[in-house]
Design an enzyme around this catalytic site. Structure first.
Site, PDB file in Angstrom:
ATOM      1  NE  ARG A  26      -4.197  -1.647   0.359  1.00  0.00           N
ATOM      2  CZ  ARG A  26      -5.200  -1.476   1.062  1.00  0.00           C
ATOM      3  NH1 ARG A  26      -5.500  -0.146   1.476  1.00  0.00           N
ATOM      4  NH2 ARG A  26      -6.174  -2.311   1.228  1.00  0.00           N
ATOM      5  NE  ARG A  30      -7.021   5.324   2.871  1.00  0.00           N
ATOM      6  CZ  ARG A  30      -7.861   4.575   3.581  1.00  0.00           C
ATOM      7  NH1 ARG A  30      -9.238   4.930   3.752  1.00  0.00           N
ATOM      8  NH2 ARG A  30      -7.394   3.603   3.994  1.00  0.00           N
ATOM      9  NE  ARG A  39      -9.151   8.716  -3.120  1.00  0.00           N
ATOM     10  CZ  ARG A  39     -10.458   9.011  -3.244  1.00  0.00           C
ATOM     11  NH1 ARG A  39     -11.045   9.737  -3.804  1.00  0.00           N
ATOM     12  NH2 ARG A  39     -11.237   8.496  -2.108  1.00  0.00           N
ATOM     13  CG  ASP A  75      -8.774  -2.353  -4.092  1.00  0.00           C
ATOM     14  OD1 ASP A  75      -8.215  -1.749  -3.184  1.00  0.00           O
ATOM     15  OD2 ASP A  75      -9.657  -3.248  -3.850  1.00  0.00           O
ATOM     16  CE1 TYR A 151     -13.184  -6.320   1.607  1.00  0.00           C
ATOM     17  CE2 TYR A 151     -11.606  -8.031   1.023  1.00  0.00           C
ATOM     18  CZ  TYR A 151     -11.827  -6.945   1.910  1.00  0.00           C
ATOM     19  OH  TYR A 151     -10.815  -6.454   2.702  1.00  0.00           O
TER      20      TYR A 151
HETATM   21  O1  CP3 Z   1      -0.059  -1.309  -2.502  1.00  0.00           O
HETATM   22  C1  CP3 Z   1      -0.272  -0.285  -3.192  1.00  0.00           C
HETATM   23  O2  CP3 Z   1       0.090   0.734  -2.877  1.00  0.00           O
HETATM   24  C2  CP3 Z   1      -1.245  -0.507  -4.491  1.00  0.00           C
HETATM   25  C3  CP3 Z   1      -2.339  -0.035  -4.383  1.00  0.00           C
HETATM   26  C4  CP3 Z   1      -3.444  -1.122  -3.464  1.00  0.00           C
HETATM   27  C5  CP3 Z   1      -4.552  -0.554  -3.109  1.00  0.00           C
HETATM   28  N1  CP3 Z   1      -5.044  -1.665  -2.314  1.00  0.00           N
HETATM   29  C6  CP3 Z   1      -5.089   0.759  -3.084  1.00  0.00           C
HETATM   30  C7  CP3 Z   1      -6.042   1.365  -2.268  1.00  0.00           C
HETATM   31  C8  CP3 Z   1      -3.262  -2.493  -3.246  1.00  0.00           C
HETATM   32  C9  CP3 Z   1      -2.195  -3.386  -3.585  1.00  0.00           C
HETATM   33  C10 CP3 Z   1      -4.355  -3.014  -2.537  1.00  0.00           C
HETATM   34  C11 CP3 Z   1      -4.914  -4.290  -2.233  1.00  0.00           C
HETATM   35  C12 CP3 Z   1      -6.070  -4.267  -1.438  1.00  0.00           C
HETATM   36  N2  CP3 Z   1      -7.218  -3.663  -1.409  1.00  0.00           N
HETATM   37  C13 CP3 Z   1      -6.140  -5.602  -0.457  1.00  0.00           C
HETATM   38  C14 CP3 Z   1      -5.035  -6.467  -0.136  1.00  0.00           C
HETATM   39  C15 CP3 Z   1      -3.982  -6.114   0.793  1.00  0.00           C
HETATM   40  C16 CP3 Z   1      -4.494  -5.652   2.042  1.00  0.00           C
HETATM   41  O3  CP3 Z   1      -4.265  -4.231   2.519  1.00  0.00           O
HETATM   42  O4  CP3 Z   1      -5.182  -6.371   2.806  1.00  0.00           O
HETATM   43  C17 CP3 Z   1      -7.408  -5.324   0.043  1.00  0.00           C
HETATM   44  C18 CP3 Z   1      -7.957  -6.361   1.192  1.00  0.00           C
HETATM   45  C19 CP3 Z   1      -8.189  -4.300  -0.590  1.00  0.00           C
HETATM   46  C20 CP3 Z   1      -9.516  -4.115  -0.387  1.00  0.00           C
HETATM   47  C21 CP3 Z   1      -9.714  -2.496   0.022  1.00  0.00           C
HETATM   48  N3  CP3 Z   1      -9.405  -1.637  -0.739  1.00  0.00           N
HETATM   49  C22 CP3 Z   1     -10.063  -2.040   1.294  1.00  0.00           C
HETATM   50  C23 CP3 Z   1     -10.539  -2.875   2.479  1.00  0.00           C
HETATM   51  C24 CP3 Z   1     -10.047  -0.627   1.209  1.00  0.00           C
HETATM   52  C25 CP3 Z   1     -10.601   0.487   2.121  1.00  0.00           C
HETATM   53  C26 CP3 Z   1      -9.695   0.475   3.209  1.00  0.00           C
HETATM   54  C27 CP3 Z   1      -8.245   0.919   2.986  1.00  0.00           C
HETATM   55  O5  CP3 Z   1      -7.592   0.068   3.695  1.00  0.00           O
HETATM   56  O6  CP3 Z   1      -8.019   1.819   2.331  1.00  0.00           O
HETATM   57  C28 CP3 Z   1      -9.491  -0.464  -0.386  1.00  0.00           C
HETATM   58  C29 CP3 Z   1      -9.342   1.069  -1.038  1.00  0.00           C
HETATM   59  C30 CP3 Z   1      -7.905   1.475  -1.326  1.00  0.00           C
HETATM   60  N4  CP3 Z   1      -7.301   0.590  -1.715  1.00  0.00           N
HETATM   61  C31 CP3 Z   1      -7.449   2.548  -1.033  1.00  0.00           C
HETATM   62  C32 CP3 Z   1      -6.160   2.294  -1.700  1.00  0.00           C
HETATM   63  C33 CP3 Z   1      -5.171   3.402  -1.979  1.00  0.00           C
HETATM   64  C34 CP3 Z   1      -8.109   3.766  -0.371  1.00  0.00           C
HETATM   65  C35 CP3 Z   1      -9.125   4.456  -1.365  1.00  0.00           C
HETATM   66  C36 CP3 Z   1      -9.054   6.065  -1.047  1.00  0.00           C
HETATM   67  O7  CP3 Z   1      -8.215   6.689  -1.720  1.00  0.00           O
HETATM   68  O8  CP3 Z   1      -9.855   6.412  -0.160  1.00  0.00           O
END
Ligand code: CP3
Length: 342
Positions: A26, A30, A39, A75, A151
């Site tokens: 990640r 954010r 964003r 994502d 999910y």
């Molecule tokens: O690693 C990186 O920087 C690349 C981008 C990436 C995102 N999500 C961007 C994102 C990756 C590799 C993911 C993987 C992801 N997404 C997982 C597996 C890894 C983990 O962290 O467990 C999971 C379970 C998700 C599902 C998901 N996406 C959730 C639960 C959420 C909301 C809560 C949170 O943790 O942010 C997201 C949204 C998300 N995915 C954001 C980002 C940057 C935030 C969105 C925003 O800008 O508001």
């Protein structure tokens, strides 16, 4: 220099090198003010579907910190939209308007040609590769079929996965049907990413660790194996990140993958004897970045030191970096790991 000679890929291949590469899960997101700026102009879903913008936020953490690998911005839930399951991220966590729970709902999920349903990801990868040049490798990724299923079935995140577990114990045939569909689609999606140019792939299995090992072996592992085996001929290194994998080491080590991710509940030095033949990736607690910098250094160096005895070691956090993480803590972490000599 070619990206093939990067220390990230060398470690995944188990070749000797003098320093430990670092990227963090990640890393694009954010906690970065420049991400927050982008964003303001795009919703999260738009950002994932707009190649130029996705490319920009992929490069942001590389420019700022000089990480040794980039991960494409997207994502794990993004490719589900083309199946007919579009998640809404506008309320914080992901939300699905109609969860997928019955046989009819599973049958209604579409399968698609990756270039048709997710061509924007292939386009984004081409831009990212161009932006990264020949020094920084690009990681592609997907969610594991089980994590995606949580999910889809729960309709979003969950504390106890009650609906999924009710299906697992009562209608395992339905869960298997859903996961088989997700497995085919995920394999095709990752193959598209490799064709588009990614240098390594990671399968994120955030929730695979919530099951009894017998259920993990019966339900989760065969799907992961089918995906990893289906990528073997591409020659691209494969990383499997299973959060909570400690009780399953004897199972995950039966996979044909180059590297295994370790979360922070595992002691790297004590785990290595069980992980012979694999490069390892991890495993600092993301919340350690909220501690004093001396403590960040001490813990990071301990992991680097232990990693010297692995077949290969890629430094990472044990899970994704959290939004309020101080930038200065990430700087200290990167400086410490990149300053370490084996
Ligand atoms: O690693 C990186 O920087 C690349 C981008 C990436 C995102 N999500 C961007 C994102 C990756 C590799 C993911 C993987 C992801 N997404 C997982 C597996 C890894 C983990 O962290 O467990 C999971 C379970 C998700 C599902 C998901 N996406 C959730 C639960 C959420 C909301 C809560 C949170 O943790 O942010 C997201 C949204 C998300 N995915 C954001 C980002 C940057 C935030 C969105 C925003 O800008 O508001």
């Amino acid at each position: 220099m070619s990206v093939k000679d990067s220390i990230f890929l060398k470690n995944l291949r188990g070749e000797p090198c003098e320093r430990t590469p670092i990227w963090v899960m990640r890393q694009a997101g954010r906690y970065l003010p420049e991400y927050q700026e982008v964003r303001k102009r795009y919703s999260f879903n738009e950002l994932c579907r707009t190649p130029e913008a996705a490319c920009e936020v992929t490069l942001q953490p590389i420019r700022r910190f000089g990480f040794d690998a980039a991960i494409m911005f997207s994502d794990i839930l993004t490719p589900l939209e083309a199946m007919g399951a579009a998640f809404d991220f506008s309320q914080g966590g992901p939300k699905l308007e109609r969860p997928v729970r019955t046989e009819a709902e599973i049958d209604a999920l579409r399968t698609y040609e990756p270039r048709e349903g997710t061509g924007f990801v292939a386009e984004a990868i081409a831009l990212m590769k161009e932006g990264l040049g020949d020094t920084t490798p690009l990681i592609g990724f997907a969610g594991s079929p089980f994590t995606l299923a949580t999910y889809l079935i729960e309709g979003g995140g969950s504390k106890d996965f009650a609906t999924l577990k009710t299906m697992l114990y009562g209608r395992p045939d339905l869960l298997r049907k859903l996961m088989d569909k997700l497995t085919d689609q995920t394999l095709a999606y990752l193959r598209m990413q490799v064709e588009a140019g990614v240098d390594a792939v990671q399968l994120f299995d955030t929730w695979g660790g919530i099951l009894h090992p017998v259920d993990y072996a019966a339900v989760v592992l065969p799907c992961v194996r089918r995906i990893m085996d289906g990528l073997a001929d591409t020659g691209v290194p494969r990383i499997y990140f299973l959060k909570g994998s400690a009780p399953y080491l004897d199972l995950v080590t039966t996979l044909d993958v180059e590297a295994l991710g370790l979360d922070w509940t595992m002691d790297m030095a004590r785990s290595l004897p069980h992980l012979e033949g694999f490069a390892v990736q991890g495993n600092l607690d993301p919340l350690a970045l909220f501690g004093p910098h001396d403590e960040i250094r001490r813990r990071a160096l301990k992991i680097c030191e232990a990693g010297k005895r692995a077949k290969g070691h890629v430094f990472n956090l044990g899970h994704g970096i959290t939004p309020p993480t101080p930038i200065a803590a990430v700087e200290t972490l990167v400086e410490t790991v990149q300053g370490f000599r084996r």
